[in-house]
Every structure is written in structure tokens, then in C-alpha cells.
Design a protein around this motif. Structure first.
Motif, PDB file in Angstrom:
ATOM      1  N   TRP A 197       3.718  11.384   2.346  1.00  0.00           N
ATOM      2  CA  TRP A 197       4.995  10.696   2.228  1.00  0.00           C
ATOM      3  C   TRP A 197       5.464  10.252   3.605  1.00  0.00           C
ATOM      4  O   TRP A 197       5.108  10.844   4.631  1.00  0.00           O
ATOM      5  N   CYS A 198       6.250   9.190   3.616  1.00  0.00           N
ATOM      6  CA  CYS A 198       6.803   8.641   4.856  1.00  0.00           C
ATOM      7  C   CYS A 198       8.278   8.323   4.638  1.00  0.00           C
ATOM      8  O   CYS A 198       8.672   7.896   3.550  1.00  0.00           O
ATOM      9  N   GLU A 199       9.067   8.532   5.683  1.00  0.00           N
ATOM     10  CA  GLU A 199      10.499   8.224   5.596  1.00  0.00           C
ATOM     11  C   GLU A 199      10.915   7.320   6.744  1.00  0.00           C
ATOM     12  O   GLU A 199      10.588   7.574   7.906  1.00  0.00           O
ATOM     13  N   TRP A 200      11.635   6.268   6.384  1.00  0.00           N
ATOM     14  CA  TRP A 200      12.253   5.381   7.360  1.00  0.00           C
ATOM     15  C   TRP A 200      13.757   5.642   7.276  1.00  0.00           C
ATOM     16  O   TRP A 200      14.463   5.071   6.437  1.00  0.00           O
ATOM     17  N   THR A 201      14.228   6.535   8.118  1.00  0.00           N
ATOM     18  CA  THR A 201      15.582   7.079   8.005  1.00  0.00           C
ATOM     19  C   THR A 201      16.652   6.009   8.133  1.00  0.00           C
ATOM     20  O   THR A 201      17.629   6.003   7.376  1.00  0.00           O
ATOM     21  N   LYS A 202      16.500   5.107   9.084  1.00  0.00           N
ATOM     22  CA  LYS A 202      17.525   4.075   9.304  1.00  0.00           C
ATOM     23  C   LYS A 202      17.635   3.113   8.122  1.00  0.00           C
ATOM     24  O   LYS A 202      18.676   2.486   7.923  1.00  0.00           O
ATOM     25  N   ASP A 203      16.555   2.979   7.361  1.00  0.00           N
ATOM     26  CA  ASP A 203      16.579   2.108   6.184  1.00  0.00           C
ATOM     27  C   ASP A 203      17.019   2.854   4.929  1.00  0.00           C
ATOM     28  O   ASP A 203      17.311   2.225   3.905  1.00  0.00           O
ATOM     29  N   GLY A 204      17.035   4.181   4.992  1.00  0.00           N
ATOM     30  CA  GLY A 204      17.362   4.956   3.799  1.00  0.00           C
ATOM     31  C   GLY A 204      16.271   4.872   2.752  1.00  0.00           C
ATOM     32  O   GLY A 204      16.552   4.817   1.550  1.00  0.00           O
ATOM     33  N   ILE A 205      15.010   4.875   3.212  1.00  0.00           N
ATOM     34  CA  ILE A 205      13.865   4.733   2.308  1.00  0.00           C
ATOM     35  C   ILE A 205      12.841   5.827   2.588  1.00  0.00           C
ATOM     36  O   ILE A 205      12.433   6.026   3.736  1.00  0.00           O
ATOM     37  N   MET A 206      12.439   6.545   1.552  1.00  0.00           N
ATOM     38  CA  MET A 206      11.326   7.485   1.647  1.00  0.00           C
ATOM     39  C   MET A 206      10.316   7.123   0.566  1.00  0.00           C
ATOM     40  O   MET A 206      10.699   6.828  -0.570  1.00  0.00           O
ATOM     41  N   VAL A 207       9.040   7.132   0.913  1.00  0.00           N
ATOM     42  CA  VAL A 207       7.989   6.738  -0.020  1.00  0.00           C
ATOM     43  C   VAL A 207       6.960   7.856  -0.126  1.00  0.00           C
ATOM     44  O   VAL A 207       6.432   8.324   0.888  1.00  0.00           O
ATOM     45  N   GLU A 208       6.702   8.284  -1.360  1.00  0.00           N
ATOM     46  CA  GLU A 208       5.597   9.209  -1.625  1.00  0.00           C
ATOM     47  C   GLU A 208       4.470   8.404  -2.255  1.00  0.00           C
ATOM     48  O   GLU A 208       4.698   7.605  -3.166  1.00  0.00           O
ATOM     49  N   PHE A 209       3.266   8.613  -1.752  1.00  0.00           N
ATOM     50  CA  PHE A 209       2.125   7.840  -2.222  1.00  0.00           C
ATOM     51  C   PHE A 209       1.310   8.648  -3.225  1.00  0.00           C
ATOM     52  O   PHE A 209       1.332   9.879  -3.237  1.00  0.00           O
ATOM     53  N   GLY A 210       0.589   7.936  -4.092  1.00  0.00           N
ATOM     54  CA  GLY A 210      -0.179   8.585  -5.139  1.00  0.00           C
ATOM     55  C   GLY A 210      -1.626   8.141  -5.139  1.00  0.00           C
ATOM     56  O   GLY A 210      -2.068   7.365  -4.285  1.00  0.00           O
ATOM     57  N   GLY A 211      -2.367   8.633  -6.121  1.00  0.00           N
ATOM     58  CA  GLY A 211      -3.779   8.300  -6.207  1.00  0.00           C
ATOM     59  C   GLY A 211      -4.635   9.230  -5.359  1.00  0.00           C
ATOM     60  O   GLY A 211      -4.135  10.052  -4.592  1.00  0.00           O
ATOM     61  N   ASP A 212      -5.937   9.084  -5.486  1.00  0.00           N
ATOM     62  CA  ASP A 212      -6.874   9.956  -4.779  1.00  0.00           C
ATOM     63  C   ASP A 212      -6.761   9.833  -3.264  1.00  0.00           C
ATOM     64  O   ASP A 212      -7.006  10.793  -2.532  1.00  0.00           O
ATOM     65  N   GLU A 213      -6.376   8.639  -2.777  1.00  0.00           N
ATOM     66  CA  GLU A 213      -6.320   8.429  -1.325  1.00  0.00           C
ATOM     67  C   GLU A 213      -5.199   9.209  -0.655  1.00  0.00           C
ATOM     68  O   GLU A 213      -5.210   9.385   0.565  1.00  0.00           O
ATOM     69  N   SER A 214      -4.230   9.669  -1.438  1.00  0.00           N
ATOM     70  CA  SER A 214      -3.042  10.298  -0.844  1.00  0.00           C
ATOM     71  C   SER A 214      -3.146  11.810  -0.723  1.00  0.00           C
ATOM     72  O   SER A 214      -2.225  12.448  -0.219  1.00  0.00           O
ATOM     73  N   ARG A 215      -4.261  12.390  -1.179  1.00  0.00           N
ATOM     74  CA  ARG A 215      -4.374  13.845  -1.201  1.00  0.00           C
ATOM     75  C   ARG A 215      -5.651  14.300  -0.500  1.00  0.00           C
ATOM     76  O   ARG A 215      -6.608  13.543  -0.361  1.00  0.00           O
ATOM     77  N   GLY A 216      -5.627  15.565  -0.104  1.00  0.00           N
ATOM     78  CA  GLY A 216      -6.826  16.165   0.462  1.00  0.00           C
ATOM     79  C   GLY A 216      -6.849  16.153   1.977  1.00  0.00           C
ATOM     80  O   GLY A 216      -5.961  15.602   2.637  1.00  0.00           O
ATOM     81  N   PRO A 217      -7.884  16.780   2.566  1.00  0.00           N
ATOM     82  CA  PRO A 217      -7.962  16.944   4.028  1.00  0.00           C
ATOM     83  C   PRO A 217      -7.945  15.633   4.810  1.00  0.00           C
ATOM     84  O   PRO A 217      -7.476  15.592   5.938  1.00  0.00           O
ATOM     85  N   GLN A 218      -8.471  14.554   4.246  1.00  0.00           N
ATOM     86  CA  GLN A 218      -8.531  13.274   4.956  1.00  0.00           C
ATOM     87  C   GLN A 218      -7.503  12.275   4.421  1.00  0.00           C
ATOM     88  O   GLN A 218      -7.682  11.063   4.534  1.00  0.00           O
ATOM     89  N   ALA A 219      -6.426  12.808   3.874  1.00  0.00           N
ATOM     90  CA  ALA A 219      -5.433  11.937   3.234  1.00  0.00           C
ATOM     91  C   ALA A 219      -4.837  10.932   4.206  1.00  0.00           C
ATOM     92  O   ALA A 219      -4.613   9.768   3.846  1.00  0.00           O
ATOM     93  N   TRP A 220      -4.591  11.337   5.445  1.00  0.00           N
ATOM     94  CA  TRP A 220      -3.947  10.416   6.384  1.00  0.00           C
ATOM     95  C   TRP A 220      -4.909   9.333   6.863  1.00  0.00           C
ATOM     96  O   TRP A 220      -4.475   8.247   7.250  1.00  0.00           O
ATOM     97  N   GLU A 221      -6.210   9.610   6.817  1.00  0.00           N
ATOM     98  CA  GLU A 221      -7.181   8.569   7.161  1.00  0.00           C
ATOM     99  C   GLU A 221      -7.314   7.560   6.023  1.00  0.00           C
ATOM    100  O   GLU A 221      -7.467   6.358   6.243  1.00  0.00           O
ATOM    101  N   ARG A 222      -7.241   8.057   4.787  1.00  0.00           N
ATOM    102  CA  ARG A 222      -7.412   7.177   3.629  1.00  0.00           C
ATOM    103  C   ARG A 222      -6.088   6.690   3.049  1.00  0.00           C
ATOM    104  O   ARG A 222      -6.058   5.799   2.213  1.00  0.00           O
ATOM    105  N   GLY A 223      -4.986   7.293   3.505  1.00  0.00           N
ATOM    106  CA  GLY A 223      -3.684   7.009   2.910  1.00  0.00           C
ATOM    107  C   GLY A 223      -3.197   5.587   3.082  1.00  0.00           C
ATOM    108  O   GLY A 223      -2.333   5.126   2.332  1.00  0.00           O
ATOM    109  N   LYS A 224      -3.750   4.879   4.057  1.00  0.00           N
ATOM    110  CA  LYS A 224      -3.315   3.487   4.259  1.00  0.00           C
ATOM    111  C   LYS A 224      -3.599   2.624   3.037  1.00  0.00           C
ATOM    112  O   LYS A 224      -2.944   1.598   2.825  1.00  0.00           O
ATOM    113  N   ASP A 225      -4.569   3.045   2.234  1.00  0.00           N
ATOM    114  CA  ASP A 225      -4.924   2.277   1.038  1.00  0.00           C
ATOM    115  C   ASP A 225      -4.286   2.834  -0.231  1.00  0.00           C
ATOM    116  O   ASP A 225      -4.521   2.312  -1.326  1.00  0.00           O
ATOM    117  N   ALA A 226      -3.483   3.893  -0.095  1.00  0.00           N
ATOM    118  CA  ALA A 226      -2.827   4.490  -1.265  1.00  0.00           C
ATOM    119  C   ALA A 226      -1.612   3.658  -1.659  1.00  0.00           C
ATOM    120  O   ALA A 226      -0.850   3.196  -0.808  1.00  0.00           O
TER     121      ALA A 226
END
Length: 276
Positions: free
Chosen positions: A234-263
């Protein structure tokens, strides 16, 4: 005028409501009825005529709250962030909810209400949206209260969760995907940075799309642990008042941050940015 009163019958009203009408049509008829009532009073028309007109006006106003809105409501024009701070009874809040229900399959504009002492949730599972209300003015709801037991004038909308079911999601899906595409989210103006006024979010919007538009997040987390059972990144842009949680296989697991760009996104939470 008596001819007009004779034609504005209960049968005419119910017959009209049985057909799908637009919000503007309701507004026009209400204006006609209000003008009819005003003129009747000014010329001292028979009391039965005034009473009938008042009854028709009340009846039609009630009907207008439950009839589907079609034709003249563009869901992409709804600015969800502008709803923050409203009370549950506000027409400015109930109108877009009814509009969402009219565009969703087997949907209802009546929420599941979860009340607690410090928060009240209005969950619209079939609309893909959940509203978080904050008690104000010292009000403390009782846990488990029904909606008709709440002091809705003492509740303010403090957060909005928007749901999307991305491919590769796991577990039971509690919320359907919100029937709005694209979703326009307003962005804050940040000195020294060039940014668009809005981001247009579609079901295909990925992590790299959010970062390309909003910049690097102020806060982020999740993604740690095994591929099954771990929370999505998940990522939060505090000044915008927006938080995003990502889903799918790319968003989980040990390499989630490497693959998360495509989630793709799973939940977008909107909140009022802190006052700086």
C-alpha cells in the motif's frame, strides 16, 4: 385551475413513477406543483384544491427519493472527495449513492450500518464503496445501533473506501467493483512540483501509474511475508488524502515491491488531508 387539479391525480403520479424518469423531470414537476400551490393560495382557491395540491407535492417529493436516477447523471462527474465532511442525511451525499445504485447490478442504496463509539460505517457492498463517519460535537454512538437510532446530524463523513476486484485476488470478495470508470481524484497543488489537477483511475491503473502521476508516496507498507496470507502493498499520498492498497499476485510475497509496479489497485481510501 380545477382542470389542472383534476389531472394531477394519484393515478397520474404513480403511473409516471412506474416509468423510468430523469432527475430533471422530477425537478420540473415539483416546480409546477409548487407554483400551483402558491397560485392557489394567492387567489384564495377552494381549500380542497389547496389541500390536494399539498398532498400531491408531498407524495411526489417522497417518490423522488426512491426512483432510479437515469439519463442525466454521469458517474464520471462525481467528485468523491467533495463528499467528505457531509452528514448522512445530506442530499449532496445521498444523490450520488442513488446514482451508483442505478448503474450497478442487483444493487441497493441502503447500507449495512456498523456503529461503534468512535466511528460509524455505512457499507455498500453491491456498490463497491464504504463510508466512514466520525462522531462530532461530543456525540458517542452506542456499539451496534441501527441507523434509525443514530444522531446523523452529529456524524461527518471522514473517509471513503473504493473497491476493485483485481485479477489474482484471493479470499472471499466482500465488495463488488465500484461502477465508475474512470474515477476522477483531485490532487493537491504542491509548490515546486508540476502535477495534473486530477488522476483518472481505471480498473487497469497500476502502481507505476500512480507514482508517475502523484510522485513517490509519503508512506508505504505491506507486501512482506509469504505469497499467501500477507497483506498487499500500500502507498499513501498524505497531502492528497489518498491511500491505495494494491491487489493480485504482484502485490504479495517477498518480492512484492519489485513486482508491485505492475499490480492494479484493490482499495482506494480517501480522507481529508491534515491541515498544514
Amino acid at each position: 385551475m380545477r382542470d389542472l387539479d383534476r389531472h394531477i391525480s394519484d393515478y397520474d403520479l404513480f403511473s409516471f413513477v412506474e416509468r423510468t424518469v430523469t432527475a430533471s423531470a422530477f425537478g420540473l414537476v415539483l416546480l409546477v406543483l409548487e407554483a400551483h400551490l402558491t397560485l392557489s393560495c394567492q387567489i384564495r382557491a377552494p381549500s380542497t384544491l389547496v389541500i390536494n395540491t399539498r398532498r400531491h407535492l408531498s407524495l411526489f417529493s417522497t417518490m423522488a427519493q426512491s426512483v432510479p436516477i437515469t439519463g442525466d447523471v454521469d458517474l464520471t462527474d462525481i467528485r468523491l472527495q467533495s463528499l467528505l465532511g457531509l452528514h448522512p442525511t445530506s442530499t449532496a451525499l445521498s444523490t450520488p449513492i442513488r446514482a451508483l445504485a442505478s448503474h450497478a447490478t442487483n444493487a441497493s442504496s441502503s447500507p449495512e450500518v456498523k456503529a461503534y463509539s468512535d466511528a460509524v460505517y455505512f457499507n455498500y457492498h453491491s456498490l463497491g464503496i464504504s463510508l466512514l463517519f466520525k462522531p462530532v460535537g461530543g456525540y458517542k454512538p452506542k456499539t451496534g445501533q441501527r441507523r434509525d437510532e443514530l444522531q446523523e446530524d452529529s456524524l461527518e463523513l471522514d473517509g471513503i473506501d473504493i473497491y476493485h476486484s483485481p485479477k489474482g485476488g484471493t479470499g472471499k470478495v466482500s465488495y463488488t467493483t465500484i461502477p465508475v470508470n474512470p474515477i476522477a481524484l483531485e490532487l493537491a497543488s504542491i509548490p515546486g512540483r508540476t502535477r495534473p489537477a486530477t488522476i483518472q483511475v481505471t480498473p487497469e491503473t497500476t502502481g507505476k501509474d500512480f507514482v508517475a502521476c502523484l510522485g513517490e508516496p509519503d508512506r508505504k507498507g505491506g507486501g512482506a511475508g509469504p505469497s499467501s496470507g500477507s497483506i498487499g502493498i500500500w502507498c499513501e499520498w498524505t497531502k492528497d488524502g489518498i491511500m491505495v492498497e494494491f491487489g493480485g499476485d504482484e502485490s504479495r510475497g517477498p518480492q512484492a515491491w519489485e513486482r508491485g509496479k505492475d499490480a492494479t489497485w484493490k482499495v482506494i481510501t480517501l480522507f481529508r488531508p491534515p491541515i498544514s
